[in-house]
Enzyme design. Structure first.
Site, PDB file in Angstrom:
ATOM      1  N   SER A  60       0.824  -1.212   0.000  1.00 58.36           N
ATOM      2  CA  SER A  60       0.000   0.000   0.000  1.00 58.36           C
ATOM      3  C   SER A  60       0.854   1.257   0.000  1.00 58.36           C
ATOM      4  CB  SER A  60      -0.921   0.021   1.227  1.00 58.36           C
ATOM      5  OG  SER A  60      -1.918  -0.961   1.126  1.00 58.36           O
ATOM      6  N   ALA A  61       0.285   2.339  -0.510  1.00 61.13           N
ATOM      7  CA  ALA A  61       0.935   3.644  -0.440  1.00 61.13           C
ATOM      8  C   ALA A  61       1.170   4.010   1.025  1.00 61.13           C
ATOM      9  CB  ALA A  61       0.071   4.700  -1.121  1.00 61.13           C
TER      10      ALA A  61
END
Length: 212
Positions: A60-61
């Site tokens: 994930s970012a």
């Protein structure tokens, strides 16, 4: 870890209001994200974007990990379940927040990612993280009940087993939906579930008996 890069990313997240809690800031500053991605991608480790880690999965970012940690209201000593280990990065960040007196159980269905994430977490000294190979949509009864549960893939709804394994007063954070997804927060109060819509998101699909 390239300090200038991570300081810049965290500074932007604070300025944009994504993260506020010092415990979350400290955890994001501490965990070496580049250790959790393929070597060919290391130069992109501190760009605030999702990155492919193989097998159709992503890390994930950074801002999304920060948001989820904030919305979970994590604290020292909590017992936490993660559904979808992926790279192991998110579990490491949560481990930093709950500390040595807390526990993180994380479930991964893809054997190759299970092995890799388990190895990296051990090498980095995250002894309070237990990586389990299995179907996360069933939860993990052995280490329940949990104070916090979060899901890193989007399902049609939140599996019933997760609510059953949640402590009273506990919180579940999960993306829900197929093409259009919403990050939902659920709180269990005196056995009743209260839900809140947080924001629109984009996650990989939740695969399993109680997922897609």
């Amino acid at each position: 870890m390239p300090l200038n890069e991570i300081v810049g990313v965290i500074g932007n997240l604070i300025s944009n209001g994504y993260i506020k809690k010092q415990s979350v800031i400290d955890a994001l500053m501490t965990v070496p994200r580049h250790k959790f991605i393929p070597k060919s991608m290391e130069e992109y480790a501190y760009i605030d974007s999702p990155l492919g880690i193989g097998y159709g999965q992503t890390i994930s970012a950074i801002h999304m990990v920060g948001i989820m940690c904030e919305e979970l209201d994590l604290d020292v000593g909590q017992n936490v379940l993660e559904v979808g280990t992926g790279s192991g990065y998110h579990a490491a960040v949560v481990s930093e927040i709950v500390g040595e007196s807390g526990n993180v159980t994380t479930i991964e269905r893809i054997p190759e990612l299970f092995e890799k994430s388990k190895q990296v977490l051990l090498e980095l000294g995250y002894e309070n993280v237990e990586v389990v190979l299995g179907d996360g949509t069933k939860g993990y009864l052995e280490n329940s009940p949990y104070d916090r549960i979060y899901v890193t893939a989007s399902g049609p709804d939140v599996p019933k087993a997760l609510f059953e394994q949640l402590n009273d007063g506990g919180i579940i954070l999960a993306p829900v939906g197929s093409h259009f997804q919403t990050l939902m927060r659920y709180k269990k109060i005196h056995g009743k579930i209260f839900e809140e819509k947080l924001l629109e998101v984009a996650f990989v699909p939740l695969i399993g008996e109680n997922g897609f």
